[in-house]
Design an enzyme around this catalytic site. Structure first.
Site, PDB file in Angstrom:
ATOM      1  N   ASN A 139       0.857  -1.188   0.000  1.00  0.00           N
ATOM      2  CA  ASN A 139       0.000   0.000   0.000  1.00  0.00           C
ATOM      3  C   ASN A 139       0.893   1.238   0.000  1.00  0.00           C
ATOM      4  OD1 ASN A 139      -1.989  -1.933   0.561  1.00  0.00           O
ATOM      5  ND2 ASN A 139      -3.069  -0.546   1.929  1.00  0.00           N
ATOM      6  N   ARG A 140       0.349   2.352  -0.425  1.00  0.00           N
ATOM      7  CA  ARG A 140       1.054   3.622  -0.287  1.00  0.00           C
ATOM      8  C   ARG A 140       0.994   4.056   1.164  1.00  0.00           C
ATOM      9  NH1 ARG A 140       1.887   5.777  -5.314  1.00  0.00           N
ATOM     10  NH2 ARG A 140       0.255   5.357  -6.833  1.00  0.00           N
TER      11      ARG A 140
END
Ligand code: CTP
Ligand code: CA
Length: 221
Positions: free
Chosen positions: A34-35
């Site tokens: 994920n960012r």
């Protein structure tokens, strides 16, 4: 004024914080993630320590330095993050700020996948990762205050209210990630508790952390 930790309102309390992304390997050189910069979670760990708590920070891969005065454990995958969190219990407070990958690759390749000439792109079969927040919220040694985040791109508060019930946590900090929150320094929070929703003005992630830490100290008396 800078308080000596032993004099702060959270002296004698143990806080568990997660931060950053998790990396889920595809093969030895590739991963799914994920960012997440870890800025918000790391700031919360530091803010709790400044109020005198003993803080265990379980951090996924980030480029940030370990916060001062915080015991930082470095992990890579969601399963490692859960194991580190469970091993850190008991705690009085849990703040799960990590952007945990919901899925991992079901069978991690032990050798680098090769791009053979003329061959098709590989398909990946995914497996569900454990939900760390839900697990800690329903744990036999559940901390008395369990706090999660809800990163949403639409219907932010509605989704956060549903998420709070589903996860079994006490508070949810909902934030709208449709803009440039990821990696940025500011955040706009809606705090969802059992007594309703509080809209905080946009503020720096460090200010969100200080305000949350103060709220935690007030809630624990
Ligand atoms: N979380 C977690 N373990 C996971 C997934 C999420 O501990 N495997 C935590 C996050 O740290 C956050 C909260 O759960 O505190 C909400 O994460 P979010 O991704 O917004 O919620 P999900 O339940 O995964 O739902 P969705 O991604 O579908 O919105
Ligand atoms: Ca998720």
């Amino acid at each position: 004024a800078i308080l000596a930790p032993e004099a702060g309102p959270l002296a004698g309390r143990h806080a568990l914080v997660t931060s950053g992304p998790t990396h889920e390997p595809i093969d030895p050189v590739r991963y799914i993630a994920n960012r997440s910069s870890g800025k918000q979670g790391h700031a919360i760990a530091a803010a709790l320590a400044r109020l005198g708590a003993r803080v265990t920070l379980v951090a996924g891969p980030v480029t940030l330095p370990d916060p001062p005065g915080v015991t930082t454990l470095h992990v890579e995958t969601a399963r490692e993050m859960l194991a580190a969190c469970e091993a850190a219990l008991p705690a009085d407070i849990a703040v799960m700020a990590a952007a945990v990958a919901d899925w991992r690759v079901a069978r991690e390749a032990t050798q680098k996948l090769k791009k053979e000439p003329g061959a098709e792109a590989p398909s990946l079969t995914m497996a569900l990762n454990p939900d760390i927040l839900a697990t800690i919220s329903r744990h036999a040694r559940r901390p008395s205050l369990v706090i999660g985040f809800a990163a949403e791109t639409e219907q932010v508060v509605e989704h956060a209210i549903a998420k709070r019930a589903r996860k079994g946590c006490d508070w949810i900090l909902a934030n709208d990630v449709s803009g440039d929150v990821m990696g940025g320094d500011a955040n706009r929070i809606h705090l969802v508790t059992d007594s309703g929703v509080e809209d905080w003005p946009e503020m720096a992630k460090a200010e969100v952390a200080a305000r949350l830490a103060a709220r935690i100290a007030a809630a624990l008396g």
